[in-house]
Design a protein around this motif. Structure first.
Motif, PDB file in Angstrom:
ATOM      1  N   ALA A  44       0.841  -1.208   0.000  1.00 37.04           N
ATOM      2  CA  ALA A  44       0.000   0.000   0.000  1.00 37.04           C
ATOM      3  C   ALA A  44       0.872   1.252   0.000  1.00 37.04           C
ATOM      4  N   PHE A  45       1.962   1.235   0.772  1.00 38.57           N
ATOM      5  CA  PHE A  45       2.886   2.381   0.815  1.00 38.57           C
ATOM      6  C   PHE A  45       3.548   2.570  -0.551  1.00 38.57           C
ATOM      7  N   ALA A  46       3.990   1.467  -1.149  1.00 42.49           N
ATOM      8  CA  ALA A  46       4.607   1.541  -2.478  1.00 42.49           C
ATOM      9  C   ALA A  46       3.610   2.076  -3.496  1.00 42.49           C
ATOM     10  N   ARG A  47       2.368   1.630  -3.405  1.00 42.63           N
ATOM     11  CA  ARG A  47       1.318   2.079  -4.345  1.00 42.63           C
ATOM     12  C   ARG A  47       1.085   3.596  -4.214  1.00 42.63           C
ATOM     13  N   GLU A  48       1.052   4.083  -2.982  1.00 40.91           N
ATOM     14  CA  GLU A  48       0.892   5.533  -2.763  1.00 40.91           C
ATOM     15  C   GLU A  48       2.047   6.294  -3.398  1.00 40.91           C
ATOM     16  N   LEU A  49       3.263   5.791  -3.216  1.00 38.89           N
ATOM     17  CA  LEU A  49       4.436   6.435  -3.817  1.00 38.89           C
ATOM     18  C   LEU A  49       4.343   6.465  -5.342  1.00 38.89           C
ATOM     19  N   VAL A  50       3.991   5.331  -5.925  1.00 40.22           N
ATOM     20  CA  VAL A  50       3.970   5.222  -7.381  1.00 40.22           C
ATOM     21  C   VAL A  50       2.886   6.101  -7.990  1.00 40.22           C
ATOM     22  N   PHE A  51       1.648   5.925  -7.544  1.00 37.06           N
ATOM     23  CA  PHE A  51       0.561   6.659  -8.188  1.00 37.06           C
ATOM     24  C   PHE A  51       0.562   8.137  -7.821  1.00 37.06           C
ATOM     25  N   GLY A  52       1.035   8.468  -6.627  1.00 35.32           N
ATOM     26  CA  GLY A  52       1.188   9.879  -6.266  1.00 35.32           C
ATOM     27  C   GLY A  52       2.250  10.557  -7.116  1.00 35.32           C
ATOM     28  N   THR A  53       3.368   9.865  -7.312  1.00 30.68           N
ATOM     29  CA  THR A  53       4.452  10.406  -8.132  1.00 30.68           C
ATOM     30  C   THR A  53       4.023  10.552  -9.588  1.00 30.68           C
ATOM     31  N   LEU A  54       3.348   9.544 -10.115  1.00 38.11           N
ATOM     32  CA  LEU A  54       2.861   9.623 -11.501  1.00 38.11           C
ATOM     33  C   LEU A  54       1.916  10.808 -11.686  1.00 38.11           C
ATOM     34  N   LYS A  55       1.045  11.001 -10.723  1.00 39.18           N
ATOM     35  CA  LYS A  55       0.035  12.062 -10.820  1.00 39.18           C
ATOM     36  C   LYS A  55       0.682  13.438 -10.832  1.00 39.18           C
ATOM     37  N   LEU A  56       1.822  13.579 -10.155  1.00 43.81           N
ATOM     38  CA  LEU A  56       2.425  14.905  -9.976  1.00 43.81           C
ATOM     39  C   LEU A  56       3.752  15.068 -10.721  1.00 43.81           C
ATOM     40  N   ASN A  57       3.977  14.248 -11.740  1.00 43.56           N
ATOM     41  CA  ASN A  57       5.240  14.292 -12.492  1.00 43.56           C
ATOM     42  C   ASN A  57       5.609  15.685 -12.993  1.00 43.56           C
ATOM     43  N   ILE A  58       4.646  16.420 -13.502  1.00 41.59           N
ATOM     44  CA  ILE A  58       4.956  17.736 -14.096  1.00 41.59           C
ATOM     45  C   ILE A  58       5.514  18.676 -13.036  1.00 41.59           C
ATOM     46  N   LYS A  59       4.872  18.736 -11.890  1.00 42.01           N
ATOM     47  CA  LYS A  59       5.340  19.625 -10.822  1.00 42.01           C
ATOM     48  C   LYS A  59       6.681  19.146 -10.253  1.00 42.01           C
ATOM     49  N   LEU A  60       6.822  17.848 -10.093  1.00 43.52           N
ATOM     50  CA  LEU A  60       8.080  17.304  -9.568  1.00 43.52           C
ATOM     51  C   LEU A  60       9.231  17.581 -10.533  1.00 43.52           C
ATOM     52  N   SER A 151      -0.098  20.013 -11.931  1.00 45.22           N
ATOM     53  CA  SER A 151       0.512  18.898 -12.650  1.00 45.22           C
ATOM     54  C   SER A 151      -0.411  18.286 -13.710  1.00 45.22           C
ATOM     55  N   TYR A 152      -0.917  19.156 -14.558  1.00 45.72           N
ATOM     56  CA  TYR A 152      -1.701  18.739 -15.724  1.00 45.72           C
ATOM     57  C   TYR A 152      -1.020  19.251 -16.980  1.00 45.72           C
ATOM     58  N   PRO A 153      -1.137  18.541 -18.094  1.00 37.64           N
ATOM     59  CA  PRO A 153      -0.551  19.060 -19.336  1.00 37.64           C
ATOM     60  C   PRO A 153      -1.191  20.393 -19.730  1.00 37.64           C
ATOM     61  N   SER A 154      -0.406  21.250 -20.340  1.00 35.01           N
ATOM     62  CA  SER A 154      -0.907  22.570 -20.749  1.00 35.01           C
ATOM     63  C   SER A 154      -2.126  22.466 -21.662  1.00 35.01           C
ATOM     64  N   TRP A 155      -2.131  21.470 -22.572  1.00 31.67           N
ATOM     65  CA  TRP A 155      -3.257  21.332 -23.504  1.00 31.67           C
ATOM     66  C   TRP A 155      -4.560  21.101 -22.743  1.00 31.67           C
ATOM     67  N   PHE A 156      -4.490  20.349 -21.636  1.00 30.97           N
ATOM     68  CA  PHE A 156      -5.693  20.063 -20.856  1.00 30.97           C
ATOM     69  C   PHE A 156      -6.185  21.331 -20.153  1.00 30.97           C
ATOM     70  N   VAL A 157      -5.234  22.089 -19.620  1.00 35.09           N
ATOM     71  CA  VAL A 157      -5.596  23.350 -18.958  1.00 35.09           C
ATOM     72  C   VAL A 157      -6.270  24.284 -19.967  1.00 35.09           C
ATOM     73  N   ARG A 158      -5.708  24.374 -21.178  1.00 39.71           N
ATOM     74  CA  ARG A 158      -6.314  25.224 -22.214  1.00 39.71           C
ATOM     75  C   ARG A 158      -7.738  24.773 -22.543  1.00 39.71           C
ATOM     76  N   GLU A 159      -7.961  23.460 -22.574  1.00 40.50           N
ATOM     77  CA  GLU A 159      -9.285  22.915 -22.907  1.00 40.50           C
ATOM     78  C   GLU A 159     -10.352  23.350 -21.911  1.00 40.50           C
ATOM     79  N   ILE A 160      -9.974  23.423 -20.631  1.00 42.28           N
ATOM     80  CA  ILE A 160     -10.990  23.728 -19.605  1.00 42.28           C
ATOM     81  C   ILE A 160     -10.926  25.175 -19.118  1.00 42.28           C
TER      82      ILE A 160
END
Length: 199
Positions: A44-60, A151-160
């Motif tokens: 569960a700890f590893a899963r939090e690390l992986v999916f949290g990191t993936l979600k915030l890749n742009i900011k990181l 941490s969203y792609p610029s194209w997505f931000v422009r869309e919304i």
């Protein structure tokens, strides 16, 4: 690649899962392979690390680029380790700063010995300059600022962008989902599952 013995198997499992995802493996397959042999709590700890990191890749990645020396070359293993360390520093209140840094360096000693100094400097620099980095994100052009901040792609931000609640939409997407467990009663009872989780 699965888990090998190191100072902290859960973080190493998260590293290999992220590394393999970057190499093109599906996230669920990579997680299953990398967390074999871990307890439910460790997985569960590893899963939090992986999916949290993936979600915030742009900011990181923004923080990494902000802090690194301009001439420094960051290879994939370095970047994955740095993302993991930064995610723990910024988003995991249960992990003290010293643990996030020390455990990341312990893995670096196993995998990228020649980059220990760089990784250590960036992680410790982040602790000192976190507010400076946040201020620099706020100073970016509006769409880029929102892209990095949430941490969203610029194209997505422009869309919304035409939606008046654009920031709230982006913010909601980064909130932790509530934990839901579906029990397969053919394999385990509720009581047995609760006991396993509490181990």
């Amino acid at each position: 690649m699965g888990v090998t013995k190191t100072h902290d198997n859960t973080r190493l499992a998260a590293f290999w899962a992220l590394y393999n995802i970057e190499k093109g493996k599906y996230s669920n397959a990579s997680m299953d392979e990398s967390t074999k042999g871990l307890s439910v709590k460790e997985a569960a700890f590893a899963r939090e690390l992986v999916f949290g990191t993936l979600k915030l890749n742009i900011k990181l990645d923004y923080a990494i680029n902000y802090l690194k020396d301009k001439k420094a070359r960051i290879k994939l293993k370095d970047r994955v380790l740095l993302r993991l360390g930064l995610y723990q520093l910024d988003y995991m209140d249960s992990v003290p700063d010293y643990a996030a840094v020390n455990e990341t360096i312990a893995i670096a000693k196993k995998l990228v010995k020649n980059k220990i100094g760089l990784i250590n400097a960036i992680l410790r620099g982040y602790i000192r300059k976190k507010q400076e980095i946040e201020d620099s994100i706020n100073d970016l052009p509006y769409i880029e600022s929102l892209s990095v901040k949430y941490s969203y792609p610029s194209w997505f931000v422009r869309e919304i962008i035409n939606d008046g609640a654009v920031e709230r939409v982006l913010q909601c997407g980064n909130e932790k989902a509530p934990l839901c467990i579906r029990i397969n009663l053919k394999k385990i009872t509720r009581e047995e599952l609760v006991e396993k989780i509490n181990e």
